[in-house]
Design a protein around this motif. Structure first.
Motif, PDB file in Angstrom:
ATOM      1  N   LEU A  96      -2.616  -6.864 -11.336  1.00  0.00           N
ATOM      2  CA  LEU A  96      -2.573  -7.860 -12.198  1.00  0.00           C
ATOM      3  C   LEU A  96      -1.254  -8.288 -12.804  1.00  0.00           C
ATOM      4  O   LEU A  96      -0.861  -9.579 -12.965  1.00  0.00           O
ATOM      5  N   VAL A  97      -0.648  -7.154 -13.348  1.00  0.00           N
ATOM      6  CA  VAL A  97       0.572  -7.109 -14.214  1.00  0.00           C
ATOM      7  C   VAL A  97       1.606  -7.820 -13.144  1.00  0.00           C
ATOM      8  O   VAL A  97       2.137  -8.822 -13.608  1.00  0.00           O
ATOM      9  N   ILE A  98       1.623  -7.184 -12.078  1.00  0.00           N
ATOM     10  CA  ILE A  98       2.833  -7.756 -11.183  1.00  0.00           C
ATOM     11  C   ILE A  98       2.540  -9.448 -10.954  1.00  0.00           C
ATOM     12  O   ILE A  98       3.581 -10.288 -11.032  1.00  0.00           O
ATOM     13  N   ALA A  99       1.446  -9.839 -10.617  1.00  0.00           N
ATOM     14  CA  ALA A  99       1.143 -11.121 -10.477  1.00  0.00           C
ATOM     15  C   ALA A  99       1.597 -12.025 -11.488  1.00  0.00           C
ATOM     16  O   ALA A  99       2.036 -13.166 -11.485  1.00  0.00           O
ATOM     17  N   GLU A 100       1.255 -11.601 -12.746  1.00  0.00           N
ATOM     18  CA  GLU A 100       1.360 -12.472 -13.910  1.00  0.00           C
ATOM     19  C   GLU A 100       2.799 -12.308 -14.276  1.00  0.00           C
ATOM     20  O   GLU A 100       3.476 -13.476 -14.575  1.00  0.00           O
ATOM     21  N   LEU A 101       3.615 -11.167 -14.168  1.00  0.00           N
ATOM     22  CA  LEU A 101       4.989 -11.139 -14.152  1.00  0.00           C
ATOM     23  C   LEU A 101       5.850 -12.015 -13.416  1.00  0.00           C
ATOM     24  O   LEU A 101       6.881 -12.748 -13.705  1.00  0.00           O
ATOM     25  N   ASP A 158       0.780  -1.186  -0.010  1.00  0.00           N
ATOM     26  CA  ASP A 158       0.022  -0.139  -0.004  1.00  0.00           C
ATOM     27  C   ASP A 158       0.960   1.353   0.100  1.00  0.00           C
ATOM     28  O   ASP A 158       0.546   2.289  -0.621  1.00  0.00           O
ATOM     29  N   GLY A 159       1.967   1.333   0.764  1.00  0.00           N
ATOM     30  CA  GLY A 159       2.798   2.378   0.895  1.00  0.00           C
ATOM     31  C   GLY A 159       3.269   2.552  -0.690  1.00  0.00           C
ATOM     32  O   GLY A 159       3.513   3.728  -0.878  1.00  0.00           O
ATOM     33  N   HIS A 160       3.701   1.656  -1.119  1.00  0.00           N
ATOM     34  CA  HIS A 160       4.411   1.802  -2.349  1.00  0.00           C
ATOM     35  C   HIS A 160       3.692   2.411  -3.676  1.00  0.00           C
ATOM     36  O   HIS A 160       3.959   3.221  -4.383  1.00  0.00           O
ATOM     37  N   PHE A 161       2.383   1.709  -3.570  1.00  0.00           N
ATOM     38  CA  PHE A 161       1.397   2.336  -4.481  1.00  0.00           C
ATOM     39  C   PHE A 161       0.977   3.605  -3.994  1.00  0.00           C
ATOM     40  O   PHE A 161       0.932   4.486  -5.122  1.00  0.00           O
ATOM     41  N   ALA A 162       0.844   4.022  -2.850  1.00  0.00           N
ATOM     42  CA  ALA A 162       0.805   5.447  -2.721  1.00  0.00           C
ATOM     43  C   ALA A 162       1.553   6.365  -2.995  1.00  0.00           C
ATOM     44  O   ALA A 162       1.409   7.568  -3.480  1.00  0.00           O
ATOM     45  N   ARG A 163       2.983   6.142  -2.838  1.00  0.00           N
ATOM     46  CA  ARG A 163       4.204   6.750  -3.259  1.00  0.00           C
ATOM     47  C   ARG A 163       4.357   7.032  -4.873  1.00  0.00           C
ATOM     48  O   ARG A 163       4.540   8.005  -5.371  1.00  0.00           O
ATOM     49  N   LEU A 164       3.893   5.886  -5.592  1.00  0.00           N
ATOM     50  CA  LEU A 164       3.829   6.045  -6.893  1.00  0.00           C
ATOM     51  C   LEU A 164       3.020   6.888  -7.243  1.00  0.00           C
ATOM     52  O   LEU A 164       3.243   7.633  -8.286  1.00  0.00           O
ATOM     53  N   ASP A 165       1.559   6.902  -6.911  1.00  0.00           N
ATOM     54  CA  ASP A 165       0.888   7.821  -7.265  1.00  0.00           C
ATOM     55  C   ASP A 165       1.042   9.462  -6.961  1.00  0.00           C
ATOM     56  O   ASP A 165       0.886  10.250  -7.839  1.00  0.00           O
ATOM     57  N   PRO A 187      -1.289   5.756 -15.559  1.00  0.00           N
ATOM     58  CA  PRO A 187      -1.928   5.096 -16.678  1.00  0.00           C
ATOM     59  C   PRO A 187      -2.664   3.950 -16.281  1.00  0.00           C
ATOM     60  O   PRO A 187      -3.509   3.089 -17.251  1.00  0.00           O
ATOM     61  N   LYS A 188      -2.721   3.520 -14.846  1.00  0.00           N
ATOM     62  CA  LYS A 188      -3.280   2.180 -14.534  1.00  0.00           C
ATOM     63  C   LYS A 188      -3.874   2.504 -13.108  1.00  0.00           C
ATOM     64  O   LYS A 188      -3.518   3.248 -12.322  1.00  0.00           O
ATOM     65  N   THR A 189      -4.869   1.714 -12.742  1.00  0.00           N
ATOM     66  CA  THR A 189      -5.410   1.603 -11.211  1.00  0.00           C
ATOM     67  C   THR A 189      -4.365   0.669 -10.544  1.00  0.00           C
ATOM     68  O   THR A 189      -3.687  -0.071 -11.005  1.00  0.00           O
ATOM     69  N   GLU A 190      -4.429   0.865  -9.280  1.00  0.00           N
ATOM     70  CA  GLU A 190      -3.837  -0.368  -8.473  1.00  0.00           C
ATOM     71  C   GLU A 190      -4.021  -1.482  -8.848  1.00  0.00           C
ATOM     72  O   GLU A 190      -3.191  -2.316  -8.835  1.00  0.00           O
ATOM     73  N   ALA A 191      -5.406  -1.791  -9.087  1.00  0.00           N
ATOM     74  CA  ALA A 191      -5.850  -3.056  -9.284  1.00  0.00           C
ATOM     75  C   ALA A 191      -5.110  -3.612 -10.572  1.00  0.00           C
ATOM     76  O   ALA A 191      -4.717  -4.805 -10.697  1.00  0.00           O
TER      77      ALA A 191
END
Length: 282
Positions: free
Chosen positions: A73-78, A47-54, A65-69
């Motif tokens: 999804l991309v991270i999980a697939e990668l 959560d902290g990393h996504f908040a700092r990204l935003d 360009p993307k939502t957190e969701a």
């Protein structure tokens, strides 16, 4: 096994992944990045990393360009494609491809999104923490908005190389007033003779480390007193302990600063306890 990267909506073999030569991240470092540590297949402090990204994107006025969701999804697939259970995820977003001009593109430009993963040997990292590491001090030559996680990292690269050539693990950067700001890729901490944990305050002079914030929470829960303020190299050298924190180093004890031992020259009990507390399940 083929290693995969994610570039602008496509999973590609890592060796074949590329961006356009007029991408503004390549031309101007007009881009931000974020890094998540992965343990047992799970993102740490997500959560902290996504908040700092935003926040970083907002500060540079780049549309997210993307939502957190979508990122998850991309991270999980990668992670799945690369079979990474313990390692890190690297995400970089630039303003996108446009004719080379210093000013922002006048028309709409799609941000460039690049994501990679790699495995890390956590056992080797633990051995390094058990032994402790050395740091050197250098003048801080970075720009004035270090709180934004941009890819403007050349001063950090040069500092890290100087540390490597000196046989140290990190360089602590020192401002014009003689105060430590942070490491080239870590936040800096000391433990005073009275057992108080000291780390520089979060303003424009340092990156607001997500691991740093988590360590503050864990330390307070363990009953430690925290002071968010600047300190000098001399104060650090005479401290009871010193350590560094980041998403990849977690909590790593520092046993020498500019070839002078810190404390008794061995990893201290506070840093060791905080590392254990941080790596415990939340």
């Amino acid at each position: 096994m083929t290693r995969f990267a994610y570039v602008n909506g496509r999973y590609q073999p890592h060796a074949d992944a590329m961006i356009h030569i007029e991408d503004r991240g390549f031309q101007f470092a007009d881009a931000i990045y974020e890094v998540w540590s992965v343990r047992a297949g799970e993102l740490m402090d997500a959560d902290g990393h996504f908040a700092r990204l935003d926040r970083s994107l907002r500060e540079l006025r780049i549309t997210n360009p993307k939502t957190e969701a979508g990122y998850r999804l991309v991270i999980a697939e990668l992670l799945r494609r690369n079979r990474v259970r313990d390692g890190l995820v690297y995400l970089q977003i630039s303003r996108g491809r446009a004719r080379r001009d210093h000013a922002f593109p006048s028309g709409p430009v799609r941000p460039t999104v690049v994501m990679t993963t790699k495995r890390l040997d956590h056992a080797a990292a633990q051995r390094r923490a058990d032994a402790g590491v050395a740091v050197i001090s250098l003048p801080d030559q970075r720009w004035a908005r270090r709180d934004i996680k941009t890819v403007n990292l050349l001063p950090n690269v040069l500092a890290k190389q100087a540390a490597h050539e000196a046989g140290a693990a990190e360089a602590w950067l020192v401002d014009a007033g003689g105060q430590v700001t942070e490491g080239a890729s870590t936040n800096a901490w000391i433990v005073t003779a009275d057992g108080v944990l000291v780390t520089r305050q979060t303003d424009h002079d340092i990156l607001h480390g997500i691991t740093r914030a988590r360590i503050i929470q864990r330390a307070q829960a363990l009953g430690y007193t925290i002071e968010e303020r600047a300190f000098t190299v001399a104060e650090a050298q005479s401290a009871r302990e010193a350590f560094m924190t980041s998403a990849t180093s977690f909590v790593t004890p520092i046993i020498r600063i500019d070839n002078r031992p810190v404390g008794n020259g061995a990893p201290g009990s506070v840093a060791t306890a905080l590392r254990s507390a941080y790596l415990e399940p939340i």
